[in-house]
Design an enzyme around this catalytic site. Structure first.
Site, PDB file in Angstrom:
ATOM      1  N   GLU A  49      37.735  12.883  58.842  1.00  0.00           N
ATOM      2  CA  GLU A  49      38.692  13.579  59.684  1.00  0.00           C
ATOM      3  C   GLU A  49      40.071  13.594  59.045  1.00  0.00           C
ATOM      4  O   GLU A  49      40.475  12.637  58.377  1.00  0.00           O
ATOM      5  CB  GLU A  49      38.772  12.907  61.058  1.00  0.00           C
ATOM      6  N   GLU A  55      37.393  21.661  65.457  1.00  0.00           N
ATOM      7  CA  GLU A  55      37.035  21.200  66.791  1.00  0.00           C
ATOM      8  C   GLU A  55      38.139  21.478  67.799  1.00  0.00           C
ATOM      9  O   GLU A  55      39.298  21.103  67.597  1.00  0.00           O
ATOM     10  CB  GLU A  55      36.720  19.695  66.786  1.00  0.00           C
ATOM     11  N   SER A  74      29.747  10.045  66.609  1.00  0.00           N
ATOM     12  CA  SER A  74      29.509  10.200  68.047  1.00  0.00           C
ATOM     13  C   SER A  74      28.387   9.286  68.515  1.00  0.00           C
ATOM     14  O   SER A  74      28.247   9.030  69.716  1.00  0.00           O
ATOM     15  CB  SER A  74      29.172  11.657  68.375  1.00  0.00           C
TER      16      SER A  74
END
Length: 275
Positions: free
Chosen positions: A120, A186, A50
């Site tokens: 991920e 998430e 991020s």
């Protein structure tokens, strides 16, 4: 405390052992000063990709490089002493296959001192996670909304609603089976996150998931009100530092233009103090 008085940081088995216990506190950090602020309060400090959006102004996380993650990882490592340091693997650094993932994960850990990496993906990453964990690379998994796949997912949408819930369940089971020590959930429905938390034997760390997850993570700039380009529903602002900073900078600019700063106490005279 050890015999030398040093604080013992948690390691991945310690985190895994927290399943069902006191919720894990996780925040991101990208710089040494912020790392020093969050470290006393967190179990895990995450150097998230991020940083591409929060620090570098990129439109997504896809432009983040290994070099960026290493640079920020080194900065955060210098500011942590109590928490466990985890670092994101950037897009393109692990998807090609287990061998590529191992090379880049090992580089991240060696050059930053991180205790683990995060990547991920669910079912399609099971082989890679198993390959890494068998070779001494602890892995935090990340399923549900996976920002690196934003183009495939069609945006930053909630994942796992309706019939799609089965896919998220399979992903959770796959990463747990592969040996991940924890998994980020998430932007998945509350009930699904609760179900997954009860079904798998590794801690779930929620972000836009459920209060019943085994821990929570937020981007530090979001919760402090420093990043204001957009505000996801799952973010709670614990401060509005962006607004405070704007007021402070405006006051400084006004004083400079009015020649009221610097004042006499901020400048130096010819006389040496004390003589």
């Amino acid at each position: 405390m050890s015999a030398t008085g040093e604080v013992k940081r948690p390691v991945p088995p310690d985190i895994r052992a927290r399943k069902g216990g006191t919720p894990l506190v996780v925040l991101t950090a990208y710089t040494t000063p912020v790392a020093r602020l969050v470290d006393p309060h967190c179990d895990i400090v995450l150097v998230g990709d991020s940083l591409g959006m929060v620090v570098h102004g990129l439109p997504s996380t896809l432009g983040v490089t290994m070099e960026m993650m290493i640079l920020h990882g080194q900065a955060v490592a210098r500011g942590t002493a109590k928490s466990m340091l985890v670092i994101d693997m950037p897009f393109g650094s692990y998807e090609e296959g287990p061998e590529q993932a191992f090379r880049n994960a090992a580089r991240l850990m060696v050059e930053t001192g991180a205790a683990a990496v995060k990547l991920e993906g669910g079912v399609h990453m099971e082989e890679t996670i198993a390959f890494l964990t068998a070779r001494g690379i602890p892995v935090m998994a990340h399923i549900g909304l996976t920002p690196q796949a934003v183009n495939t997912l069609g945006g930053y949408r909630v994942q796992g609603r309706g019939e799609d819930a089965a896919r998220i369940r399979r992903d959770a089971e796959a990463v747990a089976r592969a040996g991940a020590f924890s998994v980020v959930l998430e932007k998945v429905p509350d009930a699904l996150a609760r179900e997954i938390t009860n079904a798998i034997d590794i801690p779930t760390i929620g972000i836009g998931a459920s209060v019943d997850c085994d821990g929570q993570v937020l981007v530090v700039d979001d919760m402090l009100g420093l990043f204001t380009s957009f505000r996801p529903k799952f973010v709670k602002r614990y401060a509005e530092l962006g607004e405070e900073a704007d007021r402070a900078i405006a006051a400084y600019a006004a004083e400079v233009r009015a020649r009221t700063f610097p004042a006499p106490e901020h400048v130096f005279g010819e006389k040496v103090p004390g003589k």
